[in-house]
Write an enzyme that holds these catalytic residues in place. Structure first.
Site, PDB file in Angstrom:
ATOM      1  CG  HIS A   1     -17.591  28.195 -37.413  1.00  0.00           C
ATOM      2  ND1 HIS A   1     -16.998  28.957 -36.438  1.00  0.00           N
ATOM      3  CD2 HIS A   1     -17.464  28.899 -38.555  1.00  0.00           C
ATOM      4  CE1 HIS A   1     -16.507  30.061 -36.988  1.00  0.00           C
ATOM      5  NE2 HIS A   1     -16.780  30.048 -38.273  1.00  0.00           N
TER       6      HIS A   1
ATOM      7  CD  GLU B   1     -17.031  28.840 -33.204  1.00  0.00           C
ATOM      8  OE1 GLU B   1     -16.907  29.841 -33.893  1.00  0.00           O
ATOM      9  OE2 GLU B   1     -17.318  27.725 -33.668  1.00  0.00           O
TER      10      GLU B   1
END
Lengths: 300, 366
Positions: A257, A215
């Site tokens: 996140h 990510e």
């Protein structure tokens, strides 16, 4: 073979009497993983799913010297203390399931575990599964397990728990099994990153290729690219990087996140994709491409 | 959570780091201080960096000049933010401007002290030292770092004092960043913080908060899972969809949380569709979360008539889909749902087709 978890895995659950701990206990037992004991201070003496509960790890280990893995499922505020206790008692693998641990506590746990030679996976890790052998954590619910993971030659390392399962499903459906799938968590500071686990997969003869789910934010994907460029990992790698759309978002915005921070010039989508491509990694733009690429690489 | 400069400086004061004489000027509430006759700096209190470049920092001297320039600053939008507060600070005539900060480095997975005798250049050009948390944080480590960064011998102890105080703030307050840029070194040798940039760890400030970010499009997003949410929006953008927002629920939230989030997301203006999307859940109870979605949907006014595409799989998905079927039959919502047999990209394409059908909006090439 596999990495981290196999038939010799003997688990202790810290926080076994909590909701998450008890569920993970059920899930692991139903998968055939040996859960020897649980710890919840003040609640020793009872049993959860037939597993004896102790007040501390020292006590649990005296009774069950075979314990070699701890799953931490205590509330975020107590994670640092739980990890310190597991490290002090020389449990060689610690998997932290708990989410919302502060960066400060994670950094402390990483430093302590490194200096004592203990491996930590997490925080915010969905778990570790070596299909057909065993699992630690909440990975692959028994309700849908058979559809998700199957034994085979591909390793999975993912910052996202959901995507660990999703990639498992796609591979399994394409007839490609997995050696071990690891959710490393999407926090800013984590115990084991892509490079750490690639090093283990390199030595695992059963693993022929690895899929990475990364990510935007941080530098773990770039570290993986560096390891591969230095030829310290020599097997084929397929990666997918989430956060393409963030190229238009204001810097310093935190997404899903905690570690997925959009920052100026560093850790961005293109920085990661370019670094990985340069290292010879196959970068997939959609999940569905992953099994196709794996098939062509492994000539399945 | 990011602090404004004046909040950060209050924290500095509390920990004993010197700051210039200053007063916070709230709009419409003019402060008068004797020292404001001296040259002052007017600093717009906004969160964006590089205020000097964007016109958020003005210099003034004398009451009339201060009044005139501050009025102008209050009318301004600096880097997209309206100026609500101005920090009026006595101008510091410094000999040198330094850089000091603590932050976390993911490559070393540790806190790092960044130091530079040339302020203004930022962390990119500073000398960095990782802090080893497995041993004690001792003064000599900071002294070594100060020398390695190229500071003069006579500056070691004064700077050590500031570094130690900044470390206390960083560690005790669970900050992700504690930065002084510039740190003024006066000709007297005294050190004064010219600016303060503090970011607190959200897990400490508001644990488990759900993030919501407006993206300006017309397809409402309810994604589950940190990774799935990013990848889903990527898939939508790649097929020409315009996400209205970013939001995500992860873990195994109770129906009430999803209900509240659904209401918030579907209350956005100008929506053409709603996408409820996630991967194959490991342990999230799909029935529970989709029940929360339906409860929220029923409370949204006006009643959503736009298409709602759901792509979700995991524990109790079948029960959840049976309920959705009944809701579609009985209540007439435009609901489309599928499990992991439909890929994220296919679901994104379906969303775009249902939303932009007959609207003359040209879709991007696949």
């Amino acid at each position: 073979m596999s990495i981290l978890v196999d038939k010799k895995t003997r688990v202790l659950i810290q926080g076994i009497t909590g909701h998450e701990g008890a569920r993970a206990c059920r899930e692991m037992l139903s998968y055939g993983t040996r859960v020897l004991a649980g710890v919840t201070p003040g609640k020793g003496g009872r049993k959860i799913e037939g597993v004896p509960v102790y007040d501390g790890i020292r006590e649990a280990i005296l009774r069950h010297p075979g314990i070699n893995t701890s799953l931490i499922a205590v509330p975020a505020l107590f994670v640092r203390d739980a990890a310190a206790e597991a490290i002090k008692n020389k449990i060689s693998l610690i998997n932290i399931l708990t989410e919302h641990v502060t960066v400060r506590d994670s950094a402390w746990i990483v430093a302590r575990s490194r200096s004592r030679g203990v491996r930590v996976v997490g925080p915010s890790s969905v778990g570790i599964i070596s299909p057909g052998k065993g699992k630690v954590g909440s990975i692959g619910s028994s309700a849908v397990e058979k559809k998700i993971f199957s034994p085979g030659p591909v390793g999975i390392i993912s910052k996202s728990g959901g995507m660990t399962a999703e990639i498992g499903v796609l591979l399994t459906r394409a007839g490609i099994g997995q050696s071990t799938a690891v959710g490393i968590g999407g926090d800013q500071i984590i115990g084991s990153d892509f490079a750490d686990l690639l090093t283990l997969f390199e030595r695992d003869p059963a693993t022929q290729a690895v899929v990475l789910f990364g990510e935007v934010g941080g530098s773990y994907e770039e570290e993986a690219a560096r390891l591969i460029s230095q030829r310290k990992f020599t097997k084929p790698v397929v990666a997918i990087i989430a956060g393409y759309f963030t190229k238009d978002i204001a810097p310093a915005t935190v997404l899903g996140h905690a570690g997925a921070i959009v920052s100026r010039g560093r850790g961005g989508y293109y920085s990661k994709v370019l670094a990985l491509k340069k290292a010879g990694v196959h970068v997939a733009s959609t999940l569905e491409d992953i099994p196709k690429i794996i098939k062509s690489i492994l000539r399945l | 959570m990011n602090l404004y400069e004046y909040e950060g400086k209050k924290l500095f004061s509390r920990y004993g780091i010197a700051i210039p004489r200053s007063v916070l000027w709230r709009k419409g509430n003019e402060p008068r201080r004797q020292w404001m006759k001296n040259p002052v700096v007017l600093k717009a209190q906004i969160l964006a960096g590089e205020r000097k470049k964007t016109g958020g920092i003005l210099f003034a001297s004398g009451a009339a000049d201060v009044a005139r320039r501050s009025r102008a600053l209050f009318r301004k939008i600096v880097a997209g933010e309206a100026v609500k507060n101005i920090l009026v600070e006595e101008r510091v005539l410094s000999a040198h401007e330094w850089y000091v900060s603590f932050s976390y480095d993911t490559a070393r997975r540790a806190p790092v002290l960044a130091l530079s005798p040339r302020g203004g250049t930022g962390i990119a050009h500073a000398h960095t030292t990782a802090i080893d948390l497995s041993s004690g944080v001792e003064d000599f480590l900071f002294r070594d770092a100060i020398r390695s960064a190229g500071f003069q011998r006579e500056d070691i102890f004064p700077l050590l004092g500031v570094v130690k105080k900044l470390w206390s703030i960083f560690w005790n307050e669970s900050a992700l960043l504690a930065e002084i840029n510039p740190l003024f070194r006066l000709s007297s040798g005294e050190l004064v913080a010219g600016d303060a940039k503090i970011i607190f760890d959200d897990e400490k400030v508001s644990p488990g908060a759900r993030r919501f970010i407006a993206l300006g499009g017309d397809i409402a997003i309810l994604a589950s899972g940190g990774g799935a949410s990013l990848l889903s929006i990527d898939a939508l953008v790649r097929v020409g969809g315009r996400p209205a927002n970013y939001t995500e629920y992860s873990g195994n939230p109770p129906a009430s949380v999803v209900r509240a989030l659904t209401k918030k997301v579907l209350s956005q203006k100008g929506l053409r569709g709603c996408w409820v999307v996630g991967g194959t859940a490991n342990f999230t109870d799909i029935y529970e979360t989709l029940s929360g979605f339906v409860a929220g949907l029923r409370e949204v006014r006006p009643r959503p008539r736009y298409p709602i595409v759901i792509r979700r799989d995991g524990p109790r998905q079948r029960e959840a889909f049976r309920t959705l079927e009944r809701v579609r039959e009985d209540e007439g919502y435009q609901l489309y749902f599928s499990g992991s047999e439909t890929s994220l990209s296919e679901s994104a394409r379906a969303m775009v087709e249902h939303s932009y059908r007959n609207t003359g909006v040209r879709r991007a090439r696949k």
